[in-house]
Design a protein around this motif. Structure first.
Motif, PDB file in Angstrom:
ATOM      1  N   GLY A 161       0.675  -0.790   0.199  1.00  0.00           N
ATOM      2  CA  GLY A 161      -0.316   0.138   0.329  1.00  0.00           C
ATOM      3  C   GLY A 161       0.927   1.316  -0.088  1.00  0.00           C
ATOM      4  N   THR A 162       1.866   1.372   0.239  1.00  0.00           N
ATOM      5  CA  THR A 162       3.109   2.558   0.425  1.00  0.00           C
ATOM      6  C   THR A 162       3.603   2.166  -1.069  1.00  0.00           C
ATOM      7  OG1 THR A 162       2.893   1.775   2.589  1.00  0.00           O
ATOM      8  CG2 THR A 162       4.483   3.540   1.051  1.00  0.00           C
ATOM      9  N   ILE A 163       4.825   0.873  -1.257  1.00  0.00           N
ATOM     10  CA  ILE A 163       5.492   1.286  -2.748  1.00  0.00           C
ATOM     11  C   ILE A 163       5.338  -0.359  -3.615  1.00  0.00           C
ATOM     12  CG2 ILE A 163       7.341   2.249  -2.127  1.00  0.00           C
ATOM     13  CD1 ILE A 163       9.068  -0.276  -2.018  1.00  0.00           C
ATOM     14  N   LEU A 164       4.158  -1.194  -3.005  1.00  0.00           N
ATOM     15  CA  LEU A 164       3.549  -2.501  -3.415  1.00  0.00           C
ATOM     16  C   LEU A 164       2.022  -2.365  -3.738  1.00  0.00           C
ATOM     17  CD1 LEU A 164       4.582  -5.420  -4.837  1.00  0.00           C
ATOM     18  CD2 LEU A 164       3.735  -6.061  -2.345  1.00  0.00           C
ATOM     19  N   GLY A 165       1.290  -2.072  -5.000  1.00  0.00           N
ATOM     20  CA  GLY A 165      -0.082  -2.592  -4.666  1.00  0.00           C
ATOM     21  C   GLY A 165      -0.611  -3.518  -4.632  1.00  0.00           C
ATOM     22  N   HIS A 166      -2.258  -3.448  -4.597  1.00  0.00           N
ATOM     23  CA  HIS A 166      -2.390  -4.806  -4.811  1.00  0.00           C
ATOM     24  C   HIS A 166      -2.557  -6.417  -5.417  1.00  0.00           C
ATOM     25  CE1 HIS A 166      -4.320  -3.393  -0.902  1.00  0.00           C
ATOM     26  NE2 HIS A 166      -5.522  -2.514  -1.494  1.00  0.00           N
ATOM     27  N   ASP A 167      -2.028  -6.226  -6.983  1.00  0.00           N
ATOM     28  CA  ASP A 167      -1.674  -6.710  -7.846  1.00  0.00           C
ATOM     29  C   ASP A 167      -0.085  -7.091  -7.722  1.00  0.00           C
ATOM     30  OD1 ASP A 167       0.165  -4.133  -8.319  1.00  0.00           O
ATOM     31  OD2 ASP A 167      -1.015  -3.732 -10.058  1.00  0.00           O
ATOM     32  N   ALA A 223      10.352   8.520   6.422  1.00  0.00           N
ATOM     33  CA  ALA A 223       9.835   7.397   6.120  1.00  0.00           C
ATOM     34  C   ALA A 223       8.953   7.250   6.027  1.00  0.00           C
ATOM     35  CB  ALA A 223       9.517   7.334   8.096  1.00  0.00           C
ATOM     36  N   PHE A 224       8.282   5.941   5.513  1.00  0.00           N
ATOM     37  CA  PHE A 224       6.859   6.422   4.663  1.00  0.00           C
ATOM     38  C   PHE A 224       6.410   4.954   4.831  1.00  0.00           C
ATOM     39  CE2 PHE A 224       9.896   7.401   1.331  1.00  0.00           C
ATOM     40  CZ  PHE A 224       9.175   9.352   0.933  1.00  0.00           C
ATOM     41  N   GLY A 225       5.081   5.498   4.884  1.00  0.00           N
ATOM     42  CA  GLY A 225       3.859   4.446   5.372  1.00  0.00           C
ATOM     43  C   GLY A 225       2.804   4.746   5.271  1.00  0.00           C
ATOM     44  N   MET A 262       0.708   8.154   3.039  1.00  0.00           N
ATOM     45  CA  MET A 262       0.536   8.859   2.151  1.00  0.00           C
ATOM     46  C   MET A 262      -1.085   8.432   2.280  1.00  0.00           C
ATOM     47  SD  MET A 262       3.356   6.574   0.849  1.00  0.00           S
ATOM     48  CE  MET A 262       2.567   6.708  -0.834  1.00  0.00           C
ATOM     49  N   ALA A 263      -1.417   9.729   1.351  1.00  0.00           N
ATOM     50  CA  ALA A 263      -2.299  10.830   1.242  1.00  0.00           C
ATOM     51  C   ALA A 263      -3.704   8.892   0.819  1.00  0.00           C
ATOM     52  CB  ALA A 263      -2.423  11.065   0.059  1.00  0.00           C
ATOM     53  N   SER A 264      -3.226   8.291   0.391  1.00  0.00           N
ATOM     54  CA  SER A 264      -4.613   7.131   0.185  1.00  0.00           C
ATOM     55  C   SER A 264      -4.425   5.996   1.414  1.00  0.00           C
ATOM     56  CB  SER A 264      -4.108   5.992  -0.924  1.00  0.00           C
ATOM     57  OG  SER A 264      -2.433   6.587  -1.466  1.00  0.00           O
ATOM     58  N   GLY A 265      -3.434   6.001   2.616  1.00  0.00           N
ATOM     59  CA  GLY A 265      -3.517   5.346   3.491  1.00  0.00           C
ATOM     60  C   GLY A 265      -4.707   5.814   4.465  1.00  0.00           C
ATOM     61  N   ARG A 309      -0.719  10.313  -2.880  1.00  0.00           N
ATOM     62  CA  ARG A 309      -1.454   9.077  -2.687  1.00  0.00           C
ATOM     63  C   ARG A 309      -0.514   7.633  -3.374  1.00  0.00           C
ATOM     64  NH1 ARG A 309      -6.568   7.909  -2.116  1.00  0.00           N
ATOM     65  NH2 ARG A 309      -6.632   6.731  -3.596  1.00  0.00           N
ATOM     66  N   PHE A 310      -0.539   6.546  -2.677  1.00  0.00           N
ATOM     67  CA  PHE A 310       0.186   5.610  -3.657  1.00  0.00           C
ATOM     68  C   PHE A 310      -0.277   5.234  -5.499  1.00  0.00           C
ATOM     69  CE2 PHE A 310      -0.475   0.674  -5.495  1.00  0.00           C
ATOM     70  CZ  PHE A 310       0.611   0.981  -5.701  1.00  0.00           C
ATOM     71  N   GLU A 311      -1.373   5.786  -5.363  1.00  0.00           N
ATOM     72  CA  GLU A 311      -1.484   5.177  -7.241  1.00  0.00           C
ATOM     73  C   GLU A 311      -0.990   6.249  -8.145  1.00  0.00           C
ATOM     74  OE1 GLU A 311      -4.985   3.596  -4.620  1.00  0.00           O
ATOM     75  OE2 GLU A 311      -3.721   5.139  -4.648  1.00  0.00           O
TER      76      GLU A 311
END
Length: 268
Positions: A10-16, A211-213, A231-234, A248-250
């Motif tokens: 969710g930070t650098i790796l997507g659900h895919d 740091a990122f999370g 992340m704004a998407s967090g 956002r992650f996206e």
């Protein structure tokens, strides 16, 4: 900026299961500039292939929310904090008293142990995990994380329900966005604690750490780092706890921040 510490999912790796080209390039540029890089995740060591395969990372990964330090190059555990069976048994009793139909699993240094019903209707991440009873001998393998899941409700509500009783016994958090899954580890251990140890061993102060999370299990790390970016998407709790926000992650938020900070270093 001497050290970049990044969560993974969710930070650098997507659900895919993919990491974007821009993110790969940003981390490569940071490494080329002499910036130390460490990944700090709730994942166990066996789920680190995307970091090695896409980013070429062969250094340290802080796993299981700080309970395990792992050298990805040598595939060796270099440090661990573990739970004793008495704590596991007590926690299982408390959660079972408070929550409807919880199921449990144990992550140890020697394997992953799940009881029947833990995965529910979801397929296991791998067919190698055969459900069975959780037994005291599993502590011999060094239990680094205990998991509890409900097949209804939210992780936020589950955490609110049990944390008052569990907090004196062990660290409890969550990071699954769409599942009522709690992650529990040794008392006093979290991502920030082990990251601070990693940084201190290299003479790096918190003020020099970026740091990122994106989730509640990142809150302590984002607060400890001199520049903690949620992340704004967090998760709203992670966003509220961090002093800084990444896109956002996206939108390749981590890459954008790294690019900006490297550009500032070049101009300094």
């Amino acid at each position: 900026m001497r050290l970049i510490a990044s969560d993974i999912d969710g930070t650098i790796l997507g659900h895919d299961g993919k990491i974007s080209d821009r993110t790969v390039e940003a981390f490569a540029a940071a490494a080329e500039a002499g910036i130390d890089i460490v990944f700090v995740t709730g994942r166990p060591p066996r789920w680190l292939d995307p970091i090695r395969d896409r980013l070429g990372h062969t250094g340290t990964v802080i796993c299981s929310n700080g309970a395990v330090s792992y050298d990805l190059g040598t595939e060796r555990v270099t440090g661990a904090h573990v739970l004793d069976w008495a704590t596991v048994d007590r926690v299982r009793t408390i959660v079972s008293e408070l929550a409807p139909n919880p199921y449990f699993a144990l992550e140890s240094l020697t394997g992953f142990h799940v009881e029947k019903g833990f995965h529910g209707t979801r397929a296991a991440a791998s067919g190698e995990f055969v459900p069975g009873p959780l037994t005291p001998d599993m502590a011999d393998g060094g239990i680094v994380k205990m998991l509890a899941v409900l097949h209804e409700g939210s992780a936020d509500d589950f955490l609110d329900l049990v944390s008052p009783r569990l907090s004196p016994l062990l660290a409890v958090t969550h990071s699954a966005p769409d599942l009522a899954l709690l992650e529990m580890g040794p008392l006093g251990v979290n991502k920030a604690v082990t990251l601070a140890e990693y940084a201190a061993a290299r003479g790096i102060e918190a003020t020099d750490v970026v740091a990122f999370g994106d989730m509640p299990n990142d809150i302590e790390m984002l607060g400890w780092a001199g520049a903690g970016y949620a992340m704004a998407s967090g998760h709203p709790q992670a966003i509220a706890a961090a002093a800084l926000a990444a896109p956002r992650f996206e939108d390749d938020g981590v890459a954008r921040v790294i690019e900006s900070r490297l550009a500032a270093l070049r101009l300094a």
